[in-house]
Every structure is written in C-alpha cells, then in structure tokens.
Design a protein around this motif. Structure first.
Motif, PDB file in Angstrom:
ATOM      1  N   SER A  35      32.214  38.340  53.694  1.00 46.19           N
ATOM      2  CA  SER A  35      32.331  39.365  52.663  1.00 46.19           C
ATOM      3  C   SER A  35      32.837  38.632  51.437  1.00 46.19           C
ATOM      4  O   SER A  35      33.946  38.118  51.425  1.00 46.19           O
ATOM      5  CB  SER A  35      33.323  40.445  53.094  1.00 46.19           C
ATOM      6  N   THR A  36      32.000  38.541  50.407  1.00 43.28           N
ATOM      7  CA  THR A  36      32.310  37.719  49.247  1.00 43.28           C
ATOM      8  C   THR A  36      32.371  38.581  47.997  1.00 43.28           C
ATOM      9  O   THR A  36      31.516  39.440  47.800  1.00 43.28           O
ATOM     10  CB  THR A  36      31.254  36.624  49.070  1.00 43.28           C
ATOM     11  N   PHE A  37      33.363  38.315  47.171  1.00 43.21           N
ATOM     12  CA  PHE A  37      33.554  39.054  45.935  1.00 43.21           C
ATOM     13  C   PHE A  37      33.774  38.070  44.804  1.00 43.21           C
ATOM     14  O   PHE A  37      34.287  36.977  45.009  1.00 43.21           O
ATOM     15  CB  PHE A  37      34.771  39.983  46.044  1.00 43.21           C
ATOM     16  N   ALA A  74      41.851  36.783  42.443  1.00 35.97           N
ATOM     17  CA  ALA A  74      41.262  37.463  43.592  1.00 35.97           C
ATOM     18  C   ALA A  74      41.920  38.834  43.697  1.00 35.97           C
ATOM     19  O   ALA A  74      43.113  38.926  43.975  1.00 35.97           O
ATOM     20  CB  ALA A  74      41.502  36.657  44.865  1.00 35.97           C
ATOM     21  N   ASP A  75      41.155  39.886  43.448  1.00 33.94           N
ATOM     22  CA  ASP A  75      41.706  41.245  43.504  1.00 33.94           C
ATOM     23  C   ASP A  75      41.758  41.712  44.952  1.00 33.94           C
ATOM     24  O   ASP A  75      40.892  42.433  45.431  1.00 33.94           O
ATOM     25  CB  ASP A  75      40.881  42.197  42.640  1.00 33.94           C
ATOM     26  N   THR A  76      42.797  41.294  45.627  1.00 27.90           N
ATOM     27  CA  THR A  76      42.968  41.590  47.050  1.00 27.90           C
ATOM     28  C   THR A  76      43.422  43.018  47.301  1.00 27.90           C
ATOM     29  O   THR A  76      43.444  43.460  48.445  1.00 27.90           O
ATOM     30  CB  THR A  76      43.994  40.625  47.667  1.00 27.90           C
ATOM     31  N   ARG A  81      38.929  45.744  50.686  1.00 27.84           N
ATOM     32  CA  ARG A  81      39.228  44.327  50.884  1.00 27.84           C
ATOM     33  C   ARG A  81      40.020  44.153  52.180  1.00 27.84           C
ATOM     34  O   ARG A  81      40.946  44.911  52.454  1.00 27.84           O
ATOM     35  CB  ARG A  81      40.044  43.745  49.724  1.00 27.84           C
ATOM     36  N   ASP A  85      38.357  38.050  53.623  1.00 27.40           N
ATOM     37  CA  ASP A  85      37.377  38.152  52.539  1.00 27.40           C
ATOM     38  C   ASP A  85      37.472  36.923  51.645  1.00 27.40           C
ATOM     39  O   ASP A  85      38.551  36.340  51.485  1.00 27.40           O
ATOM     40  CB  ASP A  85      37.627  39.397  51.682  1.00 27.40           C
ATOM     41  N   PHE A  87      36.785  35.221  47.837  1.00 25.48           N
ATOM     42  CA  PHE A  87      36.610  35.456  46.406  1.00 25.48           C
ATOM     43  C   PHE A  87      36.192  34.133  45.785  1.00 25.48           C
ATOM     44  O   PHE A  87      36.777  33.095  46.086  1.00 25.48           O
ATOM     45  CB  PHE A  87      37.925  35.937  45.790  1.00 25.48           C
ATOM     46  N   ARG A 162      41.293  35.645  51.510  1.00 24.08           N
ATOM     47  CA  ARG A 162      42.377  36.631  51.478  1.00 24.08           C
ATOM     48  C   ARG A 162      43.274  36.519  52.707  1.00 24.08           C
ATOM     49  O   ARG A 162      42.820  36.308  53.821  1.00 24.08           O
ATOM     50  CB  ARG A 162      41.782  38.042  51.428  1.00 24.08           C
ATOM     51  N   TYR A 166      47.276  43.142  51.435  1.00 23.43           N
ATOM     52  CA  TYR A 166      46.889  43.163  50.020  1.00 23.43           C
ATOM     53  C   TYR A 166      47.842  42.340  49.152  1.00 23.43           C
ATOM     54  O   TYR A 166      47.507  41.979  48.031  1.00 23.43           O
ATOM     55  CB  TYR A 166      46.797  44.601  49.502  1.00 23.43           C
TER      56      TYR A 166
END
Length: 195
Positions: A35-37, A74-76, A81, A85, A87, A162, A166
C-alpha cells in the motif's frame, strides 16, 4: 570527488542545473506490492499533535513572516493508513542524465518524531537496493538532522515504512544531489587460452 555539477532540490522539486532553475524534477514512485502513498508537501503539520515535525527547518517565526519552508512528510494519521504502509518521493535523475552523468551523492534533512516511528530509507530506483536507512524515533518535535549517502545510480527514491500506530510520521527536506561521471565500462574478457 569527481563531481561536475550539483543539482539542488529546493522543496525537493525545484532543480538547479548550470545555475538555471528547472521545475518538475521529482515524481511519486509506486510500488505495486505495498500500500503506497505519496509523501505530502507542507509548511507545517499542526494537525499532527504527537508526531512528525510541526514546522520546517527554518522555524515558525520564518514561516509566519512568509518565508518558504516546505518539506515532505508521511501522513501516517490519514484515514486508512496502517502499519507497514509505504510513503514515497522519488527523483528520476533527469538533471544528471541531461549532462550524461549519474546521481553520485545525496544529502538531506530528516525529522523522525513519534513513539512508533518506522523506517526511513533511500533506495536505488533501478536495483531496489537500500542505500541509507534509519529506524525509530531520532528527533524532537521540530528538530531536523542532516544525513548523506553515496548513490552511484541513475535515480533514487525516499521510502518511509509506517510504524505500528499513527504516531509515526517522518519528513524530509533540503535535498541536495551531486552528479558524477558514470564509471567506464569494464574491459572485455580476454579470449580463452587454447594451450
């Protein structure tokens, strides 16, 4: 060191070649197996109360005075998320390539604040090999540290994996790329000896 030119990535995306600014030098990499952001560009992250930097390395007063002080993080904390994951933020090497060179060196600032920080790494975009890596909490809330590594590749990317919760945001900024001549090709092997 054999470096011919230096490309400065201002806000990671504004490149410099032969003292001329060129835009659009980076892109977000995609890794099909995770899962890549994309990393998120920001001047502050007030919404991230217990993790990540609150502001870039120029400080709050400079941002309030209107100074550009962007970074990528990285918006964890965003919805959906989860642990593991990835980023990414990638540099395709176009400034070095346009001069017939490879990316030789890389330096940058990083911030890794939060109680479940994962792993920040620099990856060779061609081989997938890790060139630099750091895990766990390394900085205070608004603290930035220097890092550097040799690259010797046509392109690279930053990856952040991640952590468990969070509270695991990491950030990068002030990326500097040094270009270098590609090593000469290896000489051909001698013919077999028929003695």
């Amino acid at each position: 060191h054999g470096y011919i030119c230096t490309a400065t990535l201002i806000d990671v995306c504004a490149c410099v070649r032969a003292c001329v600014c060129v835009r659009a030098c980076c892109r977000t990499a995609a890794l099909a197996e995770n899962s890549t952001f994309a990393m998120t560009r920001a001047q502050n992250t007030r919404a991230l109360q217990y993790t990540g930097p609150g502001v870039g390395p120029c400080g709050r007063a400079a941002v309030q005075a209107g100074e550009d002080c962007y970074f990528y993080y990285a918006d964890t904390t965003a919805a959906g998320r989860v642990h593991g994951d990835v980023f990414t933020l990638a540099y395709d090497g176009r400034i070095c390539h346009s001069a017939g060179l490879l990316v030789g060196s890389l330096s940058f600032l990083y911030s890794m604040h939060g109680f479940s920080i994962g792993t920040l790494r620099v990856v060779d975009a061609t081989t997938g090999g890790t060139l630099w890596s750091l895990s766990g909490e390394q900085t205070g809330r608004d603290e930035w540290r220097n890092a550097s590594t040799q690259v010797y590749a046509s392109a690279f990317r930053f990856e952040y994996v991640r952590g468990a919760t969070y509270n695991s945001a990491a950030a990068i900024t002030n990326v500097l790329v040094g270009c270098i001549h590609a090593p000469p090709p290896a000489p051909p092997s001698p013919p077999p000896n028929d003695d």
